[in-house]
Design an enzyme around this catalytic site. Structure first.
Site, PDB file in Angstrom:
ATOM      1  N   LYS A  37      76.566  30.397  60.106  1.00  0.00           N
ATOM      2  CA  LYS A  37      75.611  29.713  59.518  1.00  0.00           C
ATOM      3  C   LYS A  37      74.809  30.558  60.849  1.00  0.00           C
ATOM      4  CE  LYS A  37      75.749  25.988  62.166  1.00  0.00           C
ATOM      5  NZ  LYS A  37      73.832  25.597  62.448  1.00  0.00           N
ATOM      6  N   ASN A  38      75.356  30.370  62.086  1.00  0.00           N
ATOM      7  CA  ASN A  38      74.238  30.791  63.637  1.00  0.00           C
ATOM      8  C   ASN A  38      73.475  32.473  63.442  1.00  0.00           C
ATOM      9  OD1 ASN A  38      74.040  28.681  64.201  1.00  0.00           O
ATOM     10  ND2 ASN A  38      75.621  28.160  65.723  1.00  0.00           N
ATOM     11  N   ARG A  44      66.382  23.399  64.604  1.00  0.00           N
ATOM     12  CA  ARG A  44      65.800  23.743  66.031  1.00  0.00           C
ATOM     13  C   ARG A  44      65.499  25.042  66.298  1.00  0.00           C
ATOM     14  NH1 ARG A  44      66.012  20.860  70.720  1.00  0.00           N
ATOM     15  NH2 ARG A  44      65.875  23.238  72.244  1.00  0.00           N
ATOM     16  N   CYS A  53      67.222  16.612  71.335  1.00  0.00           N
ATOM     17  CA  CYS A  53      68.461  16.810  70.686  1.00  0.00           C
ATOM     18  C   CYS A  53      69.465  16.173  70.952  1.00  0.00           C
ATOM     19  CB  CYS A  53      68.536  18.223  70.971  1.00  0.00           C
ATOM     20  SG  CYS A  53      69.889  18.812  69.807  1.00  0.00           S
ATOM     21  N   ARG A  95      67.294  21.452  75.407  1.00  0.00           N
ATOM     22  CA  ARG A  95      67.446  21.926  74.812  1.00  0.00           C
ATOM     23  C   ARG A  95      65.820  22.452  74.894  1.00  0.00           C
ATOM     24  NH1 ARG A  95      71.617  22.379  69.659  1.00  0.00           N
ATOM     25  NH2 ARG A  95      70.714  24.309  69.716  1.00  0.00           N
ATOM     26  N   PRO A  96      65.164  22.623  76.033  1.00  0.00           N
ATOM     27  CA  PRO A  96      64.126  23.627  76.122  1.00  0.00           C
ATOM     28  C   PRO A  96      63.803  25.344  75.657  1.00  0.00           C
ATOM     29  CG  PRO A  96      64.756  23.742  78.289  1.00  0.00           C
ATOM     30  CD  PRO A  96      65.822  22.794  77.113  1.00  0.00           C
ATOM     31  N   ILE A  97      62.530  25.341  75.221  1.00  0.00           N
ATOM     32  CA  ILE A  97      62.517  27.201  75.019  1.00  0.00           C
ATOM     33  C   ILE A  97      62.091  28.089  75.772  1.00  0.00           C
ATOM     34  CG2 ILE A  97      63.169  26.446  72.130  1.00  0.00           C
ATOM     35  CD1 ILE A  97      60.301  26.901  71.960  1.00  0.00           C
ATOM     36  N   ASP A  98      61.927  27.590  76.764  1.00  0.00           N
ATOM     37  CA  ASP A  98      60.977  28.112  77.810  1.00  0.00           C
ATOM     38  C   ASP A  98      61.499  29.410  78.179  1.00  0.00           C
ATOM     39  OD1 ASP A  98      63.509  26.976  78.514  1.00  0.00           O
ATOM     40  OD2 ASP A  98      62.234  26.760  81.207  1.00  0.00           O
ATOM     41  N   ASP A 100      80.445  25.136  70.905  1.00  0.00           N
ATOM     42  CA  ASP A 100      81.118  24.488  69.424  1.00  0.00           C
ATOM     43  C   ASP A 100      82.232  24.434  69.127  1.00  0.00           C
ATOM     44  OD1 ASP A 100      78.344  25.088  69.775  1.00  0.00           O
ATOM     45  OD2 ASP A 100      78.158  26.695  68.165  1.00  0.00           O
ATOM     46  N   ILE A 129      77.999  24.183  78.895  1.00  0.00           N
ATOM     47  CA  ILE A 129      76.338  24.515  78.360  1.00  0.00           C
ATOM     48  C   ILE A 129      75.454  23.488  78.136  1.00  0.00           C
ATOM     49  CG2 ILE A 129      76.073  26.187  76.523  1.00  0.00           C
ATOM     50  CD1 ILE A 129      77.262  28.058  77.933  1.00  0.00           C
ATOM     51  N   ARG A 158      74.973  19.869  57.823  1.00  0.00           N
ATOM     52  CA  ARG A 158      74.243  20.927  58.299  1.00  0.00           C
ATOM     53  C   ARG A 158      74.833  22.494  58.300  1.00  0.00           C
ATOM     54  NH1 ARG A 158      70.959  19.214  63.087  1.00  0.00           N
ATOM     55  NH2 ARG A 158      70.103  21.416  62.273  1.00  0.00           N
TER      56      ARG A 158
HETATM   57  N1  EPU Z   1      68.436  27.079  77.400  1.00  0.00           N
HETATM   58  C1  EPU Z   1      66.937  26.679  78.280  1.00  0.00           C
HETATM   59  N2  EPU Z   1      66.183  26.932  78.149  1.00  0.00           N
HETATM   60  C2  EPU Z   1      65.595  28.022  77.463  1.00  0.00           C
HETATM   61  C3  EPU Z   1      67.320  28.275  75.761  1.00  0.00           C
HETATM   62  C4  EPU Z   1      68.048  27.618  76.566  1.00  0.00           C
HETATM   63  O1  EPU Z   1      67.296  25.872  79.115  1.00  0.00           O
HETATM   64  O2  EPU Z   1      64.718  28.414  76.529  1.00  0.00           O
HETATM   65  C5  EPU Z   1      69.474  26.571  77.859  1.00  0.00           C
HETATM   66  C6  EPU Z   1      69.649  24.978  76.787  1.00  0.00           C
HETATM   67  O3  EPU Z   1      69.590  23.782  77.010  1.00  0.00           O
HETATM   68  C7  EPU Z   1      71.407  25.419  77.064  1.00  0.00           C
HETATM   69  C8  EPU Z   1      71.271  26.453  77.830  1.00  0.00           C
HETATM   70  O4  EPU Z   1      70.662  27.040  78.208  1.00  0.00           O
HETATM   71  O5  EPU Z   1      71.963  24.314  77.903  1.00  0.00           O
HETATM   72  C9  EPU Z   1      72.081  27.744  76.538  1.00  0.00           C
HETATM   73  O6  EPU Z   1      71.717  26.949  75.023  1.00  0.00           O
HETATM   74  P1  EPU Z   1      71.699  28.346  74.213  1.00  0.00           P
HETATM   75  O7  EPU Z   1      69.554  28.569  73.828  1.00  0.00           O
HETATM   76  O8  EPU Z   1      71.606  29.538  74.332  1.00  0.00           O
HETATM   77  O9  EPU Z   1      71.951  27.489  72.799  1.00  0.00           O
HETATM   78  P2  EPU Z   1      70.728  27.731  71.496  1.00  0.00           P
HETATM   79  O10 EPU Z   1      70.479  28.932  71.325  1.00  0.00           O
HETATM   80  O11 EPU Z   1      69.321  26.868  71.118  1.00  0.00           O
HETATM   81  C10 EPU Z   1      72.863  28.417  69.810  1.00  0.00           C
HETATM   82  C11 EPU Z   1      74.069  27.633  68.681  1.00  0.00           C
HETATM   83  C12 EPU Z   1      74.774  26.574  69.492  1.00  0.00           C
HETATM   84  C13 EPU Z   1      75.023  26.908  70.200  1.00  0.00           C
HETATM   85  C14 EPU Z   1      74.543  27.790  71.108  1.00  0.00           C
HETATM   86  C15 EPU Z   1      75.738  27.706  72.953  1.00  0.00           C
HETATM   87  C16 EPU Z   1      72.303  28.288  67.148  1.00  0.00           C
HETATM   88  C17 EPU Z   1      71.204  28.374  65.653  1.00  0.00           C
HETATM   89  N3  EPU Z   1      73.268  28.132  67.872  1.00  0.00           N
HETATM   90  O12 EPU Z   1      71.944  27.750  70.228  1.00  0.00           O
HETATM   91  O13 EPU Z   1      75.155  26.129  67.955  1.00  0.00           O
HETATM   92  O14 EPU Z   1      75.723  25.351  70.546  1.00  0.00           O
HETATM   93  O15 EPU Z   1      73.989  29.034  70.721  1.00  0.00           O
HETATM   94  O16 EPU Z   1      76.660  28.601  72.262  1.00  0.00           O
HETATM   95  O17 EPU Z   1      72.844  29.266  66.997  1.00  0.00           O
HETATM   96  C18 EPU Z   1      76.007  24.502  66.514  1.00  0.00           C
HETATM   97  O18 EPU Z   1      75.871  25.673  65.461  1.00  0.00           O
HETATM   98  O19 EPU Z   1      76.606  23.157  66.615  1.00  0.00           O
HETATM   99  C19 EPU Z   1      75.443  24.490  67.562  1.00  0.00           C
HETATM  100  C20 EPU Z   1      74.647  23.762  68.428  1.00  0.00           C
END
Ligand code: EPU
Length: 423
Positions: free
Chosen positions: A22-23, A92, A116, A121-124, A306, A328, A398
């Site tokens: 999926k990811n 997301r 979430c 989980r911000p996207i900053d 995960d 994480i 999902r």
């Molecule tokens: N973070 C920030 N700011 C950002 C981005 C991330 O503070 O702009 C923080 C997050 O809040 C978290 C950490 O950095 O504490 C890592 O988050 P990451 O961005 O790596 O997570 P993600 O990309 O949103 C993906 C997977 C998740 C998986 C995580 C960690 C996808 C679609 N999602 O999420 O998968 O847990 O990486 O490996 O690839 C799942 O499949 O159940 C799932 C949640």
């Protein structure tokens, strides 16, 4: 709302095949926005999040056609650039269209994902990094509005913290940026590598694939490609754990054991005998007690967050005390209260769950709160005495393809009720 009714105590035996990741599939679908010709993606799992991403692409003017095992994504003629809240709020990962839209259509409007169940989980980091490639960004009525009227330009980006989808968004954006981009402190998850391999097949110029530094030489145009996504390592890991918990000889096939090394190392430490082939993990009937093992989740190649909930469910059956530390996400222990309802002995202290095993689990009704927490509850239900009802299994749908069908083929008794449309 659909539920699973699980009869505990059935032993699992036989072979279970792993679906596509999926990811990995989600960023690969988003990457089709970069292509000037059709992209064929093979092995996409039939799960809700993939359907949602296809809807996002259709909103953006693309069409997705399905034939046996393959999805062909064709770009439309329009220049739509808005991913609306109705879709983003349900997934997301919709934010993955931001980079490709900015790179190719030079503008994007993507709803900000809200909170979430597993953390803020911000996207900053995505936004800061895109600004470094020349995007103008602002938040307007809950949407990120991004523009790069002259096109993105290459730049040097260092992520303050490793982010999987952040790395993917920037990698996609950089492929069509002018000049060279260097991305530091990138995620090394296999899903990032799979995306890079698709982009390479589309004609992108990327070096450093599989490392934490990715270098991209921008090109004017990317072509179509034909790509098979990698197997889902989290689904594979979930079935390996099921096999250790309740198996009498199970082969988890069609997976990549090299993507599961941290989980397999922990299982070895727990005294679990298993063997691996190039594309399978074989778990024999468990002989002797399982030992308690402590883990901490970290970025790949460390122990995957995960798989944390599923491993914790396993530790409730191991002998001794273990600690499971989540490094994480800040709020990823929602399964603990539900596992305790089944009789597990677990206490959470900050970011660590202390587990004492083995605990006799007694079936009852439990509530799924997110995708991986739901999987942990199903695993616990397999070894609980009597009947366990897992409510809100839409979370499972999902990301797990036909989980009850796969478990039942191994000898479990898992019934879905209120059956509606599967997808
Ligand atoms: N973070 C920030 N700011 C950002 C981005 C991330 O503070 O702009 C923080 C997050 O809040 C978290 C950490 O950095 O504490 C890592 O988050 P990451 O961005 O790596 O997570 P993600 O990309 O949103 C993906 C997977 C998740 C998986 C995580 C960690 C996808 C679609 N999602 O999420 O998968 O847990 O990486 O490996 O690839 C799942 O499949 O159940 C799932 C949640």
């Amino acid at each position: 709302m659909e539920k699973f009714r699980i009869q505990g105590g059935r032993r699992l035996h036989g072979e279970v095949g792993v679906s596509g990741s999926k990811n990995a599939a989600l960023p690969c679908l988003a990457a089709t926005l970069l292509a000037s010709a059709p992209v064929i993606l093979r092995g996409l799992p039939r799960v809700r999040d993939i359907v949602t991403m296809e809807r996002v692409l259709e909103t953006l003017g693309e069409s997705c056609a399905h034939s046996e095992g393959a999805t062909t994504v064709v770009a439309g003629s329009g220049d739509a650039y808005h991913a609306p809240y109705e879709l983003v709020r349900t997934m997301r990962a919709s934010v993955l269209v931001l980079g490709p839209l900015l790179a190719r259509r030079r503008r994007a409007r993507v709803a900000l994902p809200g909170g979430c169940a597993i953390g803020a989980r911000p996207i900053d980091f995505h936004l800061q990094a895109l600004a470094q490639l020349g995007a103008d960004l602002r938040v307007e009525s809950g949407d990120v509005v991004a523009e790069a009227s002259g096109g993105l330009r290459g730049g040097e980006v260092s992520f303050p913290r490793i982010t999987v989808t952040g790395t993917e968004n920037l990698l996609m954006a950089a492929t069509l940026a002018r000049g060279r981009t260097v991305l530091h402190n990138c995620a090394r998850e296999p899903e990032v590598e799979d995306l890079a391999n698709l982009l390479l097949a589309m004609g992108a110029r990327i070096t450093g694939v599989g490392t934490d530094t990715l270098e991209v030489e921008g090109t004017e145009e990317l072509s179509g490609a034909d790509h098979l996504v990698i197997p889902d390592r989290i689904e594979a890991g979930t079935y390996v754990i099921a096999a250790v918990l309740a198996g009498d000889g199970v082969r988890v096939s069609g997976c990549r054991p090299d993507h599961l090394s941290a989980l397999l190392a922990a299982l070895r430490e727990a005294g679990c005998a298993f063997s691996t082939d190039a594309d399978a993990v074989v778990v024999p009937a468990q002989r002797g007690p399982l030992r308690a093992v402590s883990i901490t989740t970290t970025e790949h190649p460390g122990f995957a967050t995960d798989l944390q909930a599923q491993f914790l469910a396993l530790m409730t059956q191991a002998h001794g005390a273990s600690s499971v530390t989540e490094a994480i996400f800040e709020n990823r222990f929602q399964h603990v209260l539900e596992l305790k309802r089944l009789g597990a002995a677990v206490e959470v202290e900050g970011s660590t769950a202390h587990v004492h095993g083995p605990a006799a689990l007694d079936g009852t009704t439990v509530m799924a709160s997110d995708l991986r927490a739901s999987a942990a509850l199903v695993l616990a239900g397999l070894v609980a005495r009597g009947e366990t009802l897992v409510d809100r299994i839409y979370h499972l749908d999902r990301g797990y393809e036909a989980m009850e069908v796969k478990l039942n083929a191994l000898g479990a008794t898992v019934e879905r009720f209120n059956p509606g449309r599967y997808l």
